[in-house]
Design a protein around this motif. Structure first.
Motif, PDB file in Angstrom:
ATOM      1  N   ASP A   1     -19.220  15.765  45.979  1.00 57.56           N
ATOM      2  CA  ASP A   1     -18.399  16.172  45.322  1.00 57.56           C
ATOM      3  C   ASP A   1     -16.874  14.943  45.205  1.00 57.56           C
ATOM      4  OD1 ASP A   1     -19.611  18.378  44.963  1.00 57.56           O
ATOM      5  OD2 ASP A   1     -19.020  19.833  46.407  1.00 57.56           O
ATOM      6  N   ARG A   2     -16.885  14.261  46.421  1.00 59.56           N
ATOM      7  CA  ARG A   2     -16.099  13.051  46.876  1.00 59.56           C
ATOM      8  C   ARG A   2     -16.564  12.154  45.934  1.00 59.56           C
ATOM      9  NH1 ARG A   2     -14.964  12.547  52.694  1.00 59.56           N
ATOM     10  NH2 ARG A   2     -16.114  10.633  52.015  1.00 59.56           N
ATOM     11  N   PRO A   3     -15.275  10.790  45.743  1.00 58.13           N
ATOM     12  CA  PRO A   3     -15.286   9.692  45.108  1.00 58.13           C
ATOM     13  C   PRO A   3     -15.707   8.864  45.587  1.00 58.13           C
ATOM     14  CG  PRO A   3     -13.457  10.475  44.426  1.00 58.13           C
ATOM     15  CD  PRO A   3     -14.119  11.358  44.987  1.00 58.13           C
ATOM     16  N   ALA A   4     -16.623   7.975  45.149  1.00 56.79           N
ATOM     17  CA  ALA A   4     -17.516   6.905  46.209  1.00 56.79           C
ATOM     18  C   ALA A   4     -16.016   6.838  46.475  1.00 56.79           C
ATOM     19  CB  ALA A   4     -18.385   5.709  45.003  1.00 56.79           C
ATOM     20  N   ALA A   5     -16.280   5.617  48.220  1.00 58.37           N
ATOM     21  CA  ALA A   5     -14.858   4.194  48.070  1.00 58.37           C
ATOM     22  C   ALA A   5     -15.369   3.784  47.178  1.00 58.37           C
ATOM     23  CB  ALA A   5     -15.125   4.551  49.706  1.00 58.37           C
ATOM     24  N   ARG A   6     -13.643   2.843  47.346  1.00 55.54           N
ATOM     25  CA  ARG A   6     -13.656   1.341  46.338  1.00 55.54           C
ATOM     26  C   ARG A   6     -14.418   0.308  47.617  1.00 55.54           C
ATOM     27  NH1 ARG A   6      -8.979   2.102  42.842  1.00 55.54           N
ATOM     28  NH2 ARG A   6      -9.612  -0.501  42.160  1.00 55.54           N
ATOM     29  N   THR A   7     -14.860  -0.792  47.162  1.00 54.13           N
ATOM     30  CA  THR A   7     -14.809  -2.057  47.933  1.00 54.13           C
ATOM     31  C   THR A   7     -13.661  -2.422  48.010  1.00 54.13           C
ATOM     32  OG1 THR A   7     -17.187  -2.494  46.928  1.00 54.13           O
ATOM     33  CG2 THR A   7     -16.354  -3.528  48.298  1.00 54.13           C
ATOM     34  N   PRO A   8     -13.172  -2.516  49.424  1.00 53.88           N
ATOM     35  CA  PRO A   8     -12.341  -3.347  49.331  1.00 53.88           C
ATOM     36  C   PRO A   8     -11.940  -4.743  49.213  1.00 53.88           C
ATOM     37  CG  PRO A   8     -12.771  -2.470  51.937  1.00 53.88           C
ATOM     38  CD  PRO A   8     -13.634  -2.591  50.922  1.00 53.88           C
TER      39      PRO A   8
ATOM     40  N   GLU B   1      -9.020  -3.659  59.185  1.00 55.01           N
ATOM     41  CA  GLU B   1      -8.956  -4.358  60.339  1.00 55.01           C
ATOM     42  C   GLU B   1     -10.143  -5.423  59.919  1.00 55.01           C
ATOM     43  OE1 GLU B   1      -8.304  -4.062  63.228  1.00 55.01           O
ATOM     44  OE2 GLU B   1      -5.873  -2.868  62.837  1.00 55.01           O
ATOM     45  N   GLU B   2     -11.175  -4.683  59.097  1.00 53.91           N
ATOM     46  CA  GLU B   2     -12.303  -5.998  59.103  1.00 53.91           C
ATOM     47  C   GLU B   2     -12.093  -6.986  57.871  1.00 53.91           C
ATOM     48  OE1 GLU B   2     -16.265  -4.883  55.907  1.00 53.91           O
ATOM     49  OE2 GLU B   2     -15.240  -3.004  56.971  1.00 53.91           O
ATOM     50  N   ARG B   3     -12.446  -8.265  58.062  1.00 53.13           N
ATOM     51  CA  ARG B   3     -12.270  -9.010  57.704  1.00 53.13           C
ATOM     52  C   ARG B   3     -13.388  -9.432  56.811  1.00 53.13           C
ATOM     53  NH1 ARG B   3      -8.345 -13.711  58.523  1.00 53.13           N
ATOM     54  NH2 ARG B   3      -6.514 -12.578  60.442  1.00 53.13           N
ATOM     55  N   ARG B   4     -13.189 -10.888  55.460  1.00 58.03           N
ATOM     56  CA  ARG B   4     -14.454 -11.204  55.143  1.00 58.03           C
ATOM     57  C   ARG B   4     -14.879 -12.294  55.138  1.00 58.03           C
ATOM     58  NH1 ARG B   4     -15.058  -9.908  48.481  1.00 58.03           N
ATOM     59  NH2 ARG B   4     -14.145  -7.857  49.332  1.00 58.03           N
ATOM     60  N   GLY B   5     -15.263 -12.923  56.003  1.00 57.73           N
ATOM     61  CA  GLY B   5     -15.575 -14.197  56.309  1.00 57.73           C
ATOM     62  C   GLY B   5     -13.609 -14.321  57.222  1.00 57.73           C
ATOM     63  N   ARG B   6     -12.803 -15.583  56.665  1.00 55.03           N
ATOM     64  CA  ARG B   6     -11.521 -15.484  56.798  1.00 55.03           C
ATOM     65  C   ARG B   6     -10.749 -14.477  56.191  1.00 55.03           C
ATOM     66  NH1 ARG B   6      -9.742 -21.429  55.218  1.00 55.03           N
ATOM     67  NH2 ARG B   6      -7.633 -21.308  55.247  1.00 55.03           N
ATOM     68  N   TRP B   7     -10.839 -14.482  55.233  1.00 57.58           N
ATOM     69  CA  TRP B   7     -10.060 -13.991  54.522  1.00 57.58           C
ATOM     70  C   TRP B   7      -9.944 -11.961  55.040  1.00 57.58           C
ATOM     71  CZ3 TRP B   7      -8.375 -17.376  52.016  1.00 57.58           C
ATOM     72  CH2 TRP B   7      -9.025 -18.595  52.174  1.00 57.58           C
ATOM     73  N   ARG B   8      -8.272 -11.683  54.797  1.00 63.35           N
ATOM     74  CA  ARG B   8      -8.309 -10.120  54.854  1.00 63.35           C
ATOM     75  C   ARG B   8      -8.299  -9.393  53.691  1.00 63.35           C
ATOM     76  NH1 ARG B   8      -2.439 -10.176  57.704  1.00 63.35           N
ATOM     77  NH2 ARG B   8      -3.154 -11.133  59.459  1.00 63.35           N
ATOM     78  N   GLN B   9      -8.267  -8.307  53.869  1.00 61.14           N
ATOM     79  CA  GLN B   9      -9.006  -7.365  52.305  1.00 61.14           C
ATOM     80  C   GLN B   9      -8.518  -6.272  52.859  1.00 61.14           C
ATOM     81  OE1 GLN B   9     -13.736  -6.729  52.387  1.00 61.14           O
ATOM     82  NE2 GLN B   9     -13.308  -6.751  54.319  1.00 61.14           N
ATOM     83  N   PHE B  10      -8.140  -5.802  51.752  1.00 62.35           N
ATOM     84  CA  PHE B  10      -6.680  -4.611  51.199  1.00 62.35           C
ATOM     85  C   PHE B  10      -7.507  -3.489  50.665  1.00 62.35           C
ATOM     86  CE2 PHE B  10      -5.001  -8.294  51.528  1.00 62.35           C
ATOM     87  CZ  PHE B  10      -3.935  -8.504  52.094  1.00 62.35           C
ATOM     88  N   ASP B  11      -7.275  -2.241  51.019  1.00 63.76           N
ATOM     89  CA  ASP B  11      -7.872  -1.115  50.271  1.00 63.76           C
ATOM     90  C   ASP B  11      -7.035  -0.907  48.823  1.00 63.76           C
ATOM     91  OD1 ASP B  11      -8.578   1.769  49.597  1.00 63.76           O
ATOM     92  OD2 ASP B  11      -6.274   2.808  50.424  1.00 63.76           O
ATOM     93  N   PRO B  12      -7.757  -1.026  47.756  1.00 61.30           N
ATOM     94  CA  PRO B  12      -7.675  -1.032  46.386  1.00 61.30           C
ATOM     95  C   PRO B  12      -6.636   0.253  46.172  1.00 61.30           C
ATOM     96  CG  PRO B  12      -9.977  -1.451  46.414  1.00 61.30           C
ATOM     97  CD  PRO B  12      -9.376  -1.146  48.566  1.00 61.30           C
TER      98      PRO B  12
END
Length: 148
Positions: A5-12, A44-55
């Protein structure tokens, strides 16, 4: 069990992915938008050295601070004065419209179209003319207190 029922979470997203998705230069996202006080905090989670943001948080920021509210804000055939355009919430002050019109008449680059009607010495633009002029302008509303 998976909750369907819930939409899938978008990838940071990283700055580069945000820039690609919004069609803006990476430098605008990294050097302008991300320095705004309302920009969402990185995850909190990074992808390699890059910061990620909630879309979803980035989209909320863009709606509040970058996008212009011209969709359905202006009636296409109605005539608006500069003050009425400002009051409609298009993201420009009446003084900016008048200044841009004056600059384009003095040989500078065209930043605002000529009025559709000038009866009684008052410049008026149709809603569709103003909306067309705003499409090419970048939008960014500062939240700094006036006078800074």
């Amino acid at each position: 069990m998976v909750d369907t029922d819930r939409p899938a979470a978008r990838t940071p997203e990283t700055f580069e992915e945000i820039a690609a998705r919004t069609g803006r230069p990476l430098s605008t996202v990294r050097n302008t938008w991300s320095r705004h006080p309302a920009w969402p905090a990185p995850l909190e989670e990074r992808r390699g050295r890059w910061r990620q943001f909630d879309p979803d948080a980035v989209d909320a920021f863009l709606r509040a601070h970058v996008d212009r509210a011209t969709d359905n804000a202006l009636e296409p055939e109605r005539l608006y004065t500069a003050a009425e355009l400002e009051a409609a919430g298009i993201g420009l002050k009446a003084s900016t419209i008048r200044a841009d019109l004056s600059r384009s008449r003095s040989g500078g680059p065209r930043r605002w179209p000529e009025p559709d009607e000038t009866s009684s010495g008052v410049n008026r633009w149709k809603g569709r003319t103003a909306a067309q002029a705003l499409e090419g302008r970048r939008g960014y509303r500062r939240t700094a207190p006036p006078g800074r």
